[in-house]
Design a protein around this motif. Structure first.
Motif, PDB file in Angstrom:
ATOM      1  N   VAL A 359      22.216  46.277  36.787  1.00  0.00           N
ATOM      2  CA  VAL A 359      23.305  45.310  36.110  1.00  0.00           C
ATOM      3  C   VAL A 359      24.294  46.054  37.177  1.00  0.00           C
ATOM      4  CG1 VAL A 359      25.046  44.714  34.667  1.00  0.00           C
ATOM      5  CG2 VAL A 359      22.032  45.318  33.717  1.00  0.00           C
ATOM      6  N   THR A 360      24.647  44.478  38.091  1.00  0.00           N
ATOM      7  CA  THR A 360      25.946  44.462  38.153  1.00  0.00           C
ATOM      8  C   THR A 360      26.676  43.295  38.279  1.00  0.00           C
ATOM      9  OG1 THR A 360      24.564  45.358  40.386  1.00  0.00           O
ATOM     10  CG2 THR A 360      27.236  44.537  40.728  1.00  0.00           C
ATOM     11  N   TYR A 361      28.070  44.024  38.200  1.00  0.00           N
ATOM     12  CA  TYR A 361      29.296  42.811  38.067  1.00  0.00           C
ATOM     13  C   TYR A 361      30.248  43.011  38.481  1.00  0.00           C
ATOM     14  CZ  TYR A 361      32.745  40.029  34.878  1.00  0.00           C
ATOM     15  OH  TYR A 361      33.784  39.350  34.720  1.00  0.00           O
ATOM     16  N   SER A 362      31.393  41.583  39.272  1.00  0.00           N
ATOM     17  CA  SER A 362      32.364  41.762  40.212  1.00  0.00           C
ATOM     18  C   SER A 362      33.589  40.515  38.701  1.00  0.00           C
ATOM     19  CB  SER A 362      32.642  41.750  41.984  1.00  0.00           C
ATOM     20  OG  SER A 362      31.185  42.599  41.553  1.00  0.00           O
ATOM     21  N   TYR A 363      34.615  40.945  39.759  1.00  0.00           N
ATOM     22  CA  TYR A 363      35.045  40.068  39.014  1.00  0.00           C
ATOM     23  C   TYR A 363      35.497  38.913  40.172  1.00  0.00           C
ATOM     24  CZ  TYR A 363      36.003  43.351  34.853  1.00  0.00           C
ATOM     25  OH  TYR A 363      36.496  43.717  33.424  1.00  0.00           O
ATOM     26  N   PRO A 364      36.356  37.672  39.065  1.00  0.00           N
ATOM     27  CA  PRO A 364      36.890  37.026  40.281  1.00  0.00           C
ATOM     28  C   PRO A 364      37.369  37.157  41.749  1.00  0.00           C
ATOM     29  CG  PRO A 364      36.275  35.560  38.274  1.00  0.00           C
ATOM     30  CD  PRO A 364      36.674  37.737  37.726  1.00  0.00           C
ATOM     31  N   THR A 365      37.581  36.639  42.695  1.00  0.00           N
ATOM     32  CA  THR A 365      38.426  36.721  43.647  1.00  0.00           C
ATOM     33  C   THR A 365      39.776  35.958  43.697  1.00  0.00           C
ATOM     34  OG1 THR A 365      37.274  35.541  45.162  1.00  0.00           O
ATOM     35  CG2 THR A 365      36.612  37.459  45.454  1.00  0.00           C
ATOM     36  N   SER A 366      39.747  35.418  42.609  1.00  0.00           N
ATOM     37  CA  SER A 366      40.604  34.480  42.587  1.00  0.00           C
ATOM     38  C   SER A 366      42.300  34.954  41.823  1.00  0.00           C
ATOM     39  CB  SER A 366      40.782  32.950  41.245  1.00  0.00           C
ATOM     40  OG  SER A 366      41.762  32.132  40.811  1.00  0.00           O
TER      41      SER A 366
END
Length: 659
Positions: A359-366
């Motif tokens: 499982v991989t997750y990144s927060y939005p770059t906005s």
């Protein structure tokens, strides 16, 4: 809903788009709007009837009375009766227009507020994280009001349009020369409305965006009142709010100046027409081309024509703001950030098994997108990382592990290691960009709506309580008997202080539970999860504010009932971690250690340093001696302190629960 949203830097056809939006609202309430329009037509047409009655009364009653030197009372009575009937019909038309028109407006506003709120609840947590609370409040409140504000005067304007046509026909029939004045005035009115709409639209767009910013600052100040007060930042917060408020003030003043010019011109047009009518009419009477009664009729018709111009002015004046509000609401309703659900259900009962596979997750770059008239209707961030920017670092990076049904697993790691992000993935508050989270072997994304929330309960570190009773905060609409509520409170070690409250379960806890301590709020939040008998219970540092002895009693209960639910606990305290069957050590989003607590202490220096960091710092400062630390036994699933002894300590802190 319209598929077009205003783009930045482009001025739409405000009038056309505005009436198209209003047409959608009318189709939602056709019968009531028809009643309101009939009332508007009745109100305006009785005005035209008044001009006919006045003209006839002038010719048949007033002029003969002046010539004879006395009045014909029968004629006066007949004229008074005619005017009274016209007045009653006019009052009926006003009643129908306002009652039905107001009902249409309030129904449309309520329907769209519900739609916006439902959409907020459907959209995932990641979408909400990209939009400020103040902006979302503005979308559901002031934007909805602005979107349907022109509906109220619209039936009057439609009735006025009918009256305008009838009045122009009467003008032509009565005196074609004077009618030409009307045919000059009305095209001028149309040109002015088009000019006004194009000029004021960007001003209202900016003002609506600033409303959201002002709401956001105010919400932060109120929500952070404790921080503001304790740090003495009142003046700074006041100044911060004042800057946004002044920007909104300036934007509204700019729009108000333009409307302040528009409205007087709309009022002046019919009066200029009346002056021209009187001037030209006097000349024509002298020439014998018309009589006094006809001039009175024409002058009164021009007086009545002021009503259509004012009604059109009300509608056209509100159209730019309506377009902005409608587009902002539409941007929310068309947001594409909602989660997709499958159709599978969980058929098994008892504790659930859990598996994470890469499982991989990144927060939005906005960087803080906002919902304005130019926002991306998908709700996706308005700002993207450019092609040359490096991709964001995953906060959860290829994490894989299994949790056996009925076991207790502790997740630990430094601040920022990705623990809370992992919790969000387990409850499907967000979806991973890669990998899968499986519950009983089923990918969470394949489950039907409501399946995850029925099986998984999450207790966050910051327990949110509603301004309601203790019972309502525990059940949250769930059908549960008081005995079940008390049982959940007892397991959360909250029954003692709840029983001591003035009204027990019926005690109001205040907004966000302000009448309770942080530890008490956490225990109410834990009881809220336990009363649902979840198959997977996830505790995100959920006892951090609880007294250690109370925490020990809570954990002892969970340990004693191991097998009723699978438990995943995010923890930092050694006593909490020691109760787990297995410990998962995270760092920088990756699993760097996994095993029994005692084994990790013996084999992982980083794990040992993490758990002993507080004691090491305290000993370095001379606050603690150097005793040998004795770890609690975990082989036989025994808590650090036997449950009866722990419970006795807890009961010393708080009174016994009555039930």
């Amino acid at each position: 809903m319209s598929e077009r949203v205003a783009e930045p830097g482009r001025q739409p056809g405000v009038i056309g788009q505005g009436f198209a939006n209003l047409g959608r609202g009318i189709r939602d309430e056709p019968r009531l709007f028809a009643v309101a329009t009939v009332g508007g037509c009745l109100f305006t047409l009785t005005g035209v009837a008044s001009s006919l009655v006045l003209g006839e009364a002038t010719d048949r009653v007033v002029i003969p009375a002046i010539r004879r030197g006395y009045a014909d009372w029968s004629g006066i009575a007949l004229a008074a009766a005619a005017l009274s009937l016209v007045g009653l019909a006019r009052a009926l038309g006003m009643f129908l227009r306002r009652l039905a028109g107001g009902t249409v407006v309030f129904r449309l506003q309520a329907r769209h507020r519900h739609a916006v709120t439902r959409q907020y609840l459907r959209l995932p947590l990641s979408w909400h994280q990209r939009h400020s609370t103040g902006t979302l409040l503005s979308n559901a409140n002031s934007d909805v009001e602005a979107a349907w504000a022109p509906v109220m005067p619209l039936p009057f304007a439609l009735g006025a349009l009918v009256m305008l046509v009838v009045a122009l026909v009467l003008l032509v029939v009565t005196d074609p020369v004077l009618a030409l004045i009307g045919f000059v005035i009305f095209p001028t009115f149309g040109v002015l409305n088009v000019w006004y709409g194009r000029r004021v639209w960007p001003l209202y767009s900016r003002a609506q965006q600033l409303r959201g910013e002002v709401s956001a600052v105010a919400h932060e100040s109120f929500d952070g009142a404790l921080v503001v007060k304790t740090l003495g930042r009142e003046e700074d917060e006041t100044a911060r709010f004042a800057v946004r408020a002044e920007h909104l003030r300036d934007a509204m003043i700019h729009a108000g100046r333009l409307r302040g010019l528009f409205d007087p011109v709309m009022e002046a047009l019919p009066n200029l027409g009346i002056l021209l009518v009187l001037l030209v009419g006097a000349i024509r009477i002298d020439a014998g081309a018309m009589d006094v009664g006809q001039l009175v009729r024409v002058a009164y018709l021009f007086t009545l024509l002021a009503f259509p111009l004012r009604a059109f002015g009300w509608v056209f004046g509100d159209l730019p703001r309506e377009v902005v509000g409608y587009d902002r609401v539409e941007a929310v309703l068309r947001a594409q950030g909602h989660e997709e659900y499958g159709s599978r259900t969980l058929t098994t009962t008892g504790p659930a098994s859990l598996r994470l596979d890469a499982v991989t997750y990144s927060y939005p770059t906005s960087s803080g997108a906002t919902l304005d008239a130019g926002a991306d209707p998908s709700g996706e961030p308005a700002e993207r990382a450019s092609a040359g920017d490096p991709p964001p670092r995953p906060v959860v990076d290829a994490v894989s592990f299994d949790v056996t049904a009925g076991s207790v697993v502790a997740i630990t790691g430094r601040t920022g290691a990705g623990k809370s992000s992992l919790v969000n993935l387990l409850a499907r508050l967000v979806d991973p960009q890669a990998g899968t989270v499986l519950l009983d072997g089923v990918d969470l994304r394949e489950l039907a709506a409501g399946e995850v929330s029925r099986a998984v309960a999450v207790v966050a570190q910051q327990a949110f309580l509603f301004d309601d009773t203790v019972r309502a905060n525990v059940t949250l609409g769930m059908e549960a008997a008081d005995d079940e509520v008390w049982a959940a409170l007892r397991r959360a070690q909250a029954d003692g202080f709840v029983a001591a409250l003035p009204d027990g379960l019926d005690t109001m806890v205040g907004e966000r539970g302000t009448s309770l301590s942080g530890g008490q709020r956490q225990r109410i939040g834990l009881a809220r999860a336990l009363v649902r008998a979840p198959r997977l219970l996830v505790l995100d540092d959920a006892t951090a504010s609880v007294d250690p002895r109370v925490e020990a009693a809570i954990l002892a209960d969970l340990r004693a009932r191991a097998g009723a639910s699978t438990v995943v606990v995010v923890a930092q305290r050694r006593s909490t971690i020691a109760l787990a069957d297995e410990v998962i050590h995270l760092d920088a989003g990756r699993v760097i250690g996994r095993g029994r607590h005692e084994d990790l202490l013996a084999s992982s220096p980083r794990y040992t340093a993490l758990l002993t960091a507080y004691e090491a710092a305290a000993r370095a400062a001379g606050a603690l001696p150097e005793p040998a630390v004795r770890e609690p036994a975990v082989q036989g699933r025994e808590p650090a302190l036997p449950e009866p002894a722990v419970s006795e300590h807890v009961r010393e802190l708080e009174p016994e629960a009555a039930p």
